[in-house]
Design a protein around this motif. Structure first.
Motif, mmCIF file in Angstrom:
data_model
loop_
_atom_site.group_PDB
_atom_site.id
_atom_site.type_symbol
_atom_site.label_atom_id
_atom_site.label_comp_id
_atom_site.label_asym_id
_atom_site.label_seq_id
_atom_site.Cartn_x
_atom_site.Cartn_y
_atom_site.Cartn_z
ATOM 1 N N LEU A 211 0.877 -1.296 0.056
ATOM 2 C CA LEU A 211 -0.032 0.076 -0.068
ATOM 3 C C LEU A 211 0.795 1.367 -0.122
ATOM 4 C CD1 LEU A 211 -1.460 0.558 3.747
ATOM 5 C CD2 LEU A 211 0.359 -0.867 3.103
ATOM 6 N N PHE A 212 1.899 1.208 0.489
ATOM 7 C CA PHE A 212 2.933 2.442 0.471
ATOM 8 C C PHE A 212 3.245 2.817 -1.109
ATOM 9 C CE2 PHE A 212 5.512 -1.381 -0.012
ATOM 10 C CZ PHE A 212 6.630 -0.973 -0.571
ATOM 11 N N MET A 213 3.154 1.642 -1.858
ATOM 12 C CA MET A 213 3.150 2.202 -3.318
ATOM 13 C C MET A 213 1.743 2.290 -3.988
ATOM 14 S SD MET A 213 5.258 0.246 -6.415
ATOM 15 C CE MET A 213 3.971 -0.986 -6.680
ATOM 16 N N THR A 214 0.888 1.292 -3.739
ATOM 17 C CA THR A 214 -0.354 1.157 -4.416
ATOM 18 C C THR A 214 -1.543 2.500 -4.011
ATOM 19 O OG1 THR A 214 -1.167 -0.503 -3.155
ATOM 20 C CG2 THR A 214 0.052 -1.067 -5.130
ATOM 21 N N GLN A 215 -1.359 2.703 -2.761
ATOM 22 C CA GLN A 215 -2.186 3.735 -2.155
ATOM 23 C C GLN A 215 -1.230 4.899 -1.582
ATOM 24 O OE1 GLN A 215 -5.405 3.865 -2.112
ATOM 25 N NE2 GLN A 215 -5.735 1.940 -3.143
ATOM 26 N N ALA A 216 -0.448 5.352 -2.558
ATOM 27 C CA ALA A 216 0.238 6.516 -1.916
ATOM 28 C C ALA A 216 -0.287 7.832 -1.675
ATOM 29 C CB ALA A 216 1.092 6.844 -3.017
ATOM 30 N N GLY A 217 -1.660 8.097 -2.301
ATOM 31 C CA GLY A 217 -2.367 9.227 -1.907
ATOM 32 C C GLY A 217 -3.067 9.096 -0.550
ATOM 33 N N VAL A 218 -3.666 7.965 -0.265
ATOM 34 C CA VAL A 218 -4.067 7.728 1.200
ATOM 35 C C VAL A 218 -2.916 7.721 2.116
ATOM 36 C CG1 VAL A 218 -5.303 5.985 2.688
ATOM 37 C CG2 VAL A 218 -6.080 6.442 0.141
ATOM 38 N N VAL A 219 -1.868 7.128 1.883
ATOM 39 C CA VAL A 219 -0.798 7.108 2.926
ATOM 40 C C VAL A 219 -0.381 8.654 3.006
ATOM 41 C CG1 VAL A 219 1.432 6.397 3.259
ATOM 42 C CG2 VAL A 219 -0.214 4.835 2.523
ATOM 43 N N SER A 220 -0.329 9.424 2.011
ATOM 44 C CA SER A 220 0.157 10.788 2.322
ATOM 45 C C SER A 220 -0.721 11.546 2.876
ATOM 46 C CB SER A 220 0.347 11.342 0.859
ATOM 47 O OG SER A 220 1.392 10.644 -0.112
ATOM 48 N N ASP A 221 -2.425 11.275 2.798
ATOM 49 C CA ASP A 221 -3.097 11.991 3.491
ATOM 50 C C ASP A 221 -2.921 11.845 5.096
ATOM 51 O OD1 ASP A 221 -4.359 13.058 1.165
ATOM 52 O OD2 ASP A 221 -5.781 11.641 0.998
ATOM 53 N N VAL A 222 -3.029 10.478 5.538
ATOM 54 C CA VAL A 222 -2.408 10.104 6.723
ATOM 55 C C VAL A 222 -1.370 10.915 7.303
ATOM 56 C CG1 VAL A 222 -2.226 8.392 8.502
ATOM 57 C CG2 VAL A 222 -3.867 8.004 6.845
ATOM 58 N N ILE A 223 -0.221 10.744 6.593
ATOM 59 C CA ILE A 223 0.814 11.432 7.146
ATOM 60 C C ILE A 223 0.770 12.982 7.202
ATOM 61 C CG2 ILE A 223 3.200 12.060 6.269
ATOM 62 C CD1 ILE A 223 3.419 9.337 5.111
ATOM 63 N N ASP A 224 -0.025 13.650 6.237
ATOM 64 C CA ASP A 224 -0.233 15.122 6.380
ATOM 65 C C ASP A 224 -1.050 15.372 7.559
ATOM 66 O OD1 ASP A 224 -0.753 17.867 5.265
ATOM 67 O OD2 ASP A 224 -2.678 17.113 5.132
#
Length: 235
Positions: A211-224
């Motif tokens: 998911l760190f690659m295939t759901q990069a947008g979701v992961v980025s949203d959580v980091i934000d």
């Protein structure tokens, strides 16, 4: 500087059988949002070595930082996250042992994952099985992307799973977790248990272990979200 922009540093830590290149989508997304992103390249030779590699990068940060770990990287950030620059932790389908626990202990009592096959070679390092790689690690990636991950994988010294962590940073610092609900590398109940125990704010996403690659947008949203939440916490 506005309240929600106080934390601008993000450090990304990859897991076993991978290197930092899989974080490219998250890196691009967060950089576009104005974050300063640094990716650790773990040697995967020992917990101590991986924590040292992460600490080396944390020492370079110029202020409060969100520390992110995927998979085995969760164990690394659990130990390294006591660094004074770390303001918050993000676990991406990641391990989160407590102080005194080993990574291997996290699997006890949870279901096996038959598609996640580790081939251990003579010197004690493990590679993910070539034929099972996509099914066990990255079933939602394209064939080309899964093949690239498979063929660039970094083997891990299997002894790391028997090394206890000395510190559990999640006991003192706010945590967030992104959990792949189709993860074939860890039992889902195991992921939910670790994230709940750490008090993490949990986001579930339909994805594979990659998911760190295939759901990069979701992961980025959580980091934000973590950066903004931790910013309020440290004010």
């Amino acid at each position: 500087m506005s309240t929600d922009q106080e934390i601008k540093n993000v450090v990304l830590v990859h897991g076993a059988f991978a290197d930092g290149s899989g974080w490219r989508g998250v890196y691009d997304d967060l950089t576009a949002r104005g974050y300063k992103v640094t990716i650790v390249q773990n040697p995967l030779t020992s917990l101590e070595d991986d924590v040292a590699a992460t600490t080396r990068v944390l020492n370079l940060q110029d202020g409060p930082t969100i520390l992110v770990g995927h998979s085995w990287g969760g164990t690394v950030i659990t130990e390294a996250g006591v660094h004074p620059n770390v303001a918050g932790l993000v676990y991406v389908s990641a391990l989160a042992p407590d102080a005194g626990e080993t990574t291997g202990q996290q699997y006890e009592g949870f279901a096996a994952t038959p598609d996640f096959v580790i081939d251990v070679v003579d010197d004690g390092y493990g590679f993910l099985n070539h034929d099972k790689f996509k099914a066990g690690f990255a079933h939602d990636a394209s064939d080309a992307d899964a093949a690239f991950l498979r063929d660039t994988q970094v083997p891990i010294n299997m002894s790391v799973f028997d090394t206890p962590v000395k510190n559990a940073a999640w006991r003192d610092k706010p945590s967030w977790a992104v959990i792949a609900t189709e993860d074939k590398s860890f039992d889902q109940a195991m992921l939910q248990h670790m994230a709940t125990r750490s008090g993490a704010k949990i986001t579930n996403v339909s994805a594979s272990h990659a998911l760190f690659m295939t759901q990069a947008g979701v992961v980025s949203d959580v980091i934000d979200d973590a950066a903004k939440g931790a910013s309020r916490a440290v004010r």
